[in-house]
Design a protein around this motif. Structure first.
Motif, short mmCIF file in Angstrom:
data_model
loop_
_atom_site.label_atom_id
_atom_site.label_comp_id
_atom_site.label_asym_id
_atom_site.label_seq_id
_atom_site.Cartn_x
_atom_site.Cartn_y
_atom_site.Cartn_z
N GLY A 140 0.78 -1.24 0.00
CA GLY A 140 0.00 0.00 0.00
C GLY A 140 0.80 1.27 0.00
N SER A 141 2.13 1.21 -0.10
CA SER A 141 2.92 2.44 -0.02
C SER A 141 4.13 2.39 -0.93
N ALA A 142 4.68 3.59 -1.21
CA ALA A 142 5.90 3.73 -2.00
C ALA A 142 6.79 4.76 -1.31
N ASN A 143 8.03 4.39 -1.02
CA ASN A 143 9.01 5.32 -0.48
C ASN A 143 9.62 6.12 -1.64
N LEU A 144 9.62 7.44 -1.52
CA LEU A 144 9.99 8.32 -2.63
C LEU A 144 11.35 8.95 -2.36
N THR A 145 12.29 8.73 -3.28
CA THR A 145 13.65 9.25 -3.12
C THR A 145 14.16 9.80 -4.44
N ILE A 146 15.25 10.59 -4.37
CA ILE A 146 15.80 11.18 -5.59
C ILE A 146 16.55 10.17 -6.44
N ASP A 147 17.04 9.07 -5.83
CA ASP A 147 17.90 8.14 -6.56
C ASP A 147 17.13 7.07 -7.32
N HIS A 148 15.80 7.13 -7.32
CA HIS A 148 15.02 6.17 -8.09
C HIS A 148 15.30 6.36 -9.58
N SER A 149 15.17 5.29 -10.36
CA SER A 149 15.48 5.34 -11.80
C SER A 149 14.55 6.27 -12.57
N SER A 150 13.38 6.61 -12.00
CA SER A 150 12.47 7.54 -12.65
C SER A 150 12.61 8.96 -12.11
N ALA A 151 13.61 9.20 -11.24
CA ALA A 151 13.86 10.53 -10.71
C ALA A 151 15.25 10.99 -11.15
N ILE A 152 16.10 11.43 -10.22
CA ILE A 152 17.43 11.94 -10.59
C ILE A 152 18.43 10.80 -10.77
N LYS A 153 18.11 9.63 -10.26
CA LYS A 153 18.88 8.40 -10.50
C LYS A 153 20.15 8.28 -9.67
N HIS A 154 20.48 9.26 -8.86
CA HIS A 154 21.73 9.23 -8.10
C HIS A 154 21.49 9.58 -6.64
N SER A 155 22.24 8.92 -5.75
CA SER A 155 22.19 9.26 -4.32
C SER A 155 23.27 10.27 -3.96
N PHE A 156 24.22 10.51 -4.88
CA PHE A 156 25.34 11.44 -4.71
C PHE A 156 26.28 11.01 -3.59
#
Length: 315
Positions: A140-156
């Motif tokens: 029922g949930s999704a954790n949202l982060t910048i490093d996801h492949s559909s976002a910025i793709k990097h954790s830096f």
């Protein structure tokens, strides 16, 4: 307000009540009409409610985008993006809306959620290229982060940086603390000073010097081994082939150039394209504190700053 029932009777139909019996019959018939009408309305309301479900969103680290940009959520259903609606964030980080009514089937079938930055007004029904966070649904949930492949793709997590103080774009050796260049000269010759991942479409790097508490851009760039796109404040001579800036002319606001960058900061940010703000965006993977005792033409390390927006989508 509670639901009501409306019955429209043609004005050309006349009802004449003759006896108590007929009155009773009329009441029974009228009650039947009212019951059927109310039942139909209630059924319609139940059917409408049954067709939607609520998507709840929560975020930390999102910033106010101003009056000409907004955030928009998207469900990815069988490879297609379906908008969940837009929302704004105020100066305190509070969302203007956190719950969104979505078609039940779309919400149930969604494999992931993506958050984008969109222009306001937005004439394009498709998502922009500026994907800031995303996540896959697990139950029922999704954790949202910048490093996801559909976002910025990097954790830096692997970024690194060096900078020097110098003003190579003029011949005056008395103002060397008035320029910052993101390079490494520790080997005796200028070399690449930044280790940064390649950004996806919709994002670009930007350098900054914080002068008396005021961030001033050194220019945007996509590669670390070439000059950036700006020399607004530099002198007439060519600078080195690396991102950076001399602060010698065209001082903005209440600042005065040349200046002294000691006691300030050197910053690398990740900016959306297009960028509607003259200030650094929330993503600042590298920050260097410039010591009051910093020497010019000496390479100094920058520090990782990995505090980025995160969120959760629940269905």
């Amino acid at each position: 307000m509670s639901n009501g029932c409306i019955i429209i009777i043609n004005k050309n139909i006349k009802i004449r009540i003759m006896t108590n019996t007929i009155k009773g019959l009329g009441l029974i018939l009228l009650s039947g009409l009212l019951f059927n009408a109310c039942t139909d309305d209630a059924t319609d309301d139940m059917n409408t409610t049954a067709k939607t479900s609520t998507l709840n969103l929560s975020f930390t680290g999102l910033e106010d985008l101003g009056s000409d940009a907004t955030y928009e959520g998207w469900l990815i259903v069988n490879g297609s993006a379906i908008s969940t609606g837009t929302f704004d964030v105020n100066a305190s980080g509070m969302l203007s809306q956190t719950a969104f009514e979505i078609a039940k089937e779309d919400l149930a079938d969604a494999s992931s959620f993506v958050l984008t930055i969109e222009p306001k007004p937005d004439n394009d029904p498709a998502p922009s290229k500026v994907h800031i966070v995303a996540g896959d649904f697990s139950g029922g949930s999704a954790n949202l982060t910048i490093d996801h492949s559909s976002a910025i793709k990097h954790s830096f997590s692997t970024v690194a940086g060096k900078y020097i103080l110098a003003t190579p774009t003029d011949d005056d050796m008395s103002n060397e603390a008035s320029g910052v260049w993101f390079l490494d000269n520790s080997s005796g010759a200028p070399a690449v000073g930044l280790t940064l991942p390649t950004l996806p479409d919709g994002w670009i790097y930007e350098g900054w010097a914080v002068i008396d508490g005021v961030p001033v851009s050194t220019g945007t760039f996509s590669t670390v081994d070439a000059a950036d796109n700006s020399a607004t404040f530099s002198g007439s001579k060519a600078g080195p082939p690396f991102p950076g800036e001399d602060f010698l002319i065209n001082a903005p606001g209440m600042l005065t150039f040349p200046t002294d960058l000691k006691g300030g900061k050197a910053v690398i940010s990740v900016e959306p394209v297009p960028d509607n703000s003259p200030m650094p965006f929330a993503l600042k993977p590298l920050v260097g504190d410039i010591s009051d005792m910093a020497a010019d033409h000496t390479a100094y390390d920058m520090n990782q700053n990995l505090s980025f927006p995160t969120g959760e989508a629940t269905r």
